[in-house]
Design a protein around this motif. Structure first.
Motif, PDB file in Angstrom:
ATOM      1  N   ALA A  73      29.294  15.617  12.649  1.00  0.00           N
ATOM      2  CA  ALA A  73      29.526  14.179  12.805  1.00  0.00           C
ATOM      3  C   ALA A  73      28.420  13.404  12.101  1.00  0.00           C
ATOM      4  CB  ALA A  73      29.579  13.796  14.280  1.00  0.00           C
ATOM      5  N   VAL A  74      28.805  12.370  11.387  1.00  0.00           N
ATOM      6  CA  VAL A  74      27.865  11.489  10.704  1.00  0.00           C
ATOM      7  C   VAL A  74      28.054  10.086  11.266  1.00  0.00           C
ATOM      8  CG1 VAL A  74      27.101  10.558   8.495  1.00  0.00           C
ATOM      9  CG2 VAL A  74      27.996  12.892   8.622  1.00  0.00           C
ATOM     10  N   VAL A  75      26.967   9.467  11.717  1.00  0.00           N
ATOM     11  CA  VAL A  75      27.048   8.154  12.358  1.00  0.00           C
ATOM     12  C   VAL A  75      26.400   7.106  11.463  1.00  0.00           C
ATOM     13  CG1 VAL A  75      26.436   6.775  14.380  1.00  0.00           C
ATOM     14  CG2 VAL A  75      27.017   9.195  14.654  1.00  0.00           C
ATOM     15  N   THR A  88      33.664  12.512  10.678  1.00  0.00           N
ATOM     16  CA  THR A  88      33.529  13.959  10.821  1.00  0.00           C
ATOM     17  C   THR A  88      33.755  14.599   9.458  1.00  0.00           C
ATOM     18  OG1 THR A  88      34.363  13.884  13.092  1.00  0.00           O
ATOM     19  CG2 THR A  88      34.370  16.018  11.989  1.00  0.00           C
ATOM     20  N   VAL A  89      32.775  15.365   9.006  1.00  0.00           N
ATOM     21  CA  VAL A  89      32.890  16.000   7.691  1.00  0.00           C
ATOM     22  C   VAL A  89      33.035  17.507   7.886  1.00  0.00           C
ATOM     23  CG1 VAL A  89      30.368  16.099   7.436  1.00  0.00           C
ATOM     24  CG2 VAL A  89      31.829  16.278   5.422  1.00  0.00           C
ATOM     25  N   LEU A  90      34.004  18.093   7.204  1.00  0.00           N
ATOM     26  CA  LEU A  90      34.334  19.519   7.322  1.00  0.00           C
ATOM     27  C   LEU A  90      34.026  20.229   6.016  1.00  0.00           C
ATOM     28  CD1 LEU A  90      35.819  22.017   8.629  1.00  0.00           C
ATOM     29  CD2 LEU A  90      37.919  21.071   7.611  1.00  0.00           C
ATOM     30  N   ASN A 136      37.948  12.818   9.923  1.00  0.00           N
ATOM     31  CA  ASN A 136      38.177  11.758  10.909  1.00  0.00           C
ATOM     32  C   ASN A 136      37.154  10.655  10.701  1.00  0.00           C
ATOM     33  OD1 ASN A 136      39.379  10.590  13.317  1.00  0.00           O
ATOM     34  ND2 ASN A 136      37.453  11.075  14.319  1.00  0.00           N
ATOM     35  N   PHE A 137      37.608   9.411  10.866  1.00  0.00           N
ATOM     36  CA  PHE A 137      36.709   8.266  10.772  1.00  0.00           C
ATOM     37  C   PHE A 137      37.147   7.220  11.784  1.00  0.00           C
ATOM     38  CE2 PHE A 137      35.732   4.073   8.643  1.00  0.00           C
ATOM     39  CZ  PHE A 137      34.390   4.087   8.991  1.00  0.00           C
ATOM     40  N   THR A 186      27.646  15.043   1.153  1.00  0.00           N
ATOM     41  CA  THR A 186      27.221  13.654   1.005  1.00  0.00           C
ATOM     42  C   THR A 186      28.376  12.744   1.420  1.00  0.00           C
ATOM     43  OG1 THR A 186      25.738  14.209  -0.815  1.00  0.00           O
ATOM     44  CG2 THR A 186      26.378  11.908  -0.591  1.00  0.00           C
ATOM     45  N   VAL A 187      28.071  11.824   2.333  1.00  0.00           N
ATOM     46  CA  VAL A 187      29.095  10.933   2.890  1.00  0.00           C
ATOM     47  C   VAL A 187      28.697   9.493   2.623  1.00  0.00           C
ATOM     48  CG1 VAL A 187      30.426  10.332   4.948  1.00  0.00           C
ATOM     49  CG2 VAL A 187      29.525  12.647   4.696  1.00  0.00           C
TER      50      VAL A 187
END
Length: 326
Positions: A254-256, A217-219, A198-199, A229-230
């Protein structure tokens, strides 16, 4: 004490009160933190941390912040403001173990969290190691020139590895092979895989100088614990890279991202194949009618010389005249 001496003391007291400095206004209290709180890189690669002022009640107009790493397993390669500034000065230690960023004339968001700068740190280790990246706020002011009271200064952790595989398994190769692994490609390892599920962005319309809160959101949809790594890409170019360390199979995180745009226009933000268009506009300004106010008894008509100073001068002249008369 003679009458003449009393008059002289009174005049000195009045003049001392008149020239006493006023009370400097304060901008309030805030914390400063590095985000994300932890990242992982391979040797020779770099990670960038955002410098976040958690409560910018009057924006951030000036800052002097030093950064340091705890050991020689990493080096600070760049410190920079996230907003245009009237003047910027950067200094680096000879071994890049520390750096200082100074500037004024910044124009940031006026409330909430504000990303004021970034610090980029490069891994420089021959084996797996960790270091701490620490900010030290020497001075921080709002856009009106008032000083913030800085409470907590939150550091971040950087892990440096020697392999991009994230550590896949020290002695598990034989066990995985015995179990069949499931991959069929030689099967000496379980599969490491992560996916952005999700983004989204908090708003698609902002003004220049404002940060865009973008959340991905990284799974971990693989079989082993791994580092995810995002990348945040803006118009096809990688803008920011963040790493989620030790993400276990079947879990997500979650990555912000908080990118700031200084030029108006439409930007295409992409994470993991999902994209969102953000429109950046110039700040709207309203021109208020010019009014002329009559200074009150507590207002100064000119810096350092107002109604009180005028009264003090008058009293001093009268007193001096009386002294001469005696």
């Amino acid at each position: 004490m003679t009458l003449k001496t009393r008059h002289s003391c009174l005049l000195l007291l009045i003049l001392a009160v008149a020239v006493a400095p006023g009370v400097t206004a304060a901008a309030g209290s805030t914390d400063v933190a590095l985000e994300p709180t932890g990242q992982t890189v391979t040797n020779g690669e770099a990670a960038t941390f955002d410098v976040v002022v958690t409560n910018a009640s009057g924006g951030v107009g000036a800052a002097n912040i030093s950064f340091s790493v705890a050991n020689d397993t990493a080096a600070i390669t760049q410190v920079a403001f996230s907003h245009n500034a009237a003047e910027v000065t950067t200094t680096y230690a000879s071994d890049n173990s520390s750096a200082t960023l100074t500037g004024y004339g910044l124009d940031t968001n006026q409330t909430g969290q504000v990303v004021v700068a970034t610090v980029t740190v490069e891994g420089n280790a021959t084996s797996t190691a960790e270091t701490t990246v620490t900010p030290e706020v020497n001075a921080l002011g709002d856009e009106d020139g008032n000083d913030y009271t800085v409470g907590e200064e939150q550091s971040a952790q950087l892990e440096i590895t020697t392999s991009s595989s994230g550590g896949g398994g020290d002695g598990d190769d034989g066990d995985d092979s015995d179990s069949g692994g499931g991959s069929g490609d030689g099967g000496d390892d379980d599969t490491a895989s992560t996916t952005v599920t999700n983004f989204s962005v908090a708003t698609t319309d902002v003004e220049t100088g404002e940060s865009v809160e973008a959340t991905a959101t990284v799974l971990n949809d693989g079989d082993v614990t791994t580092n995810a790594t995002v990348n945040l890409t803006v118009d096809g170019t990688v803008r920011t890279t963040k790493t989620v360390a030790d993400l276990e199979p079947g879990t997500e995180s979650a990555v912000v991202f908080l990118p700031v745009f200084e030029q108006a226009g439409t930007y295409n933000l992409t994470v993991g194949g999902e994209s969102v268009a953000v429109t950046v506009a110039e700040p709207t300004t309203t021109s208020d009618p010019v009014t002329t106010e009559t200074p009150t008894e507590t207002e100064s008509q000119a810096p350092g010389f107002g109604v009180l100073s005028a009264l003090v001068s008058l009293v001093a002249l009268v007193g001096a005249a009386r002294l001469r008369a005696q």
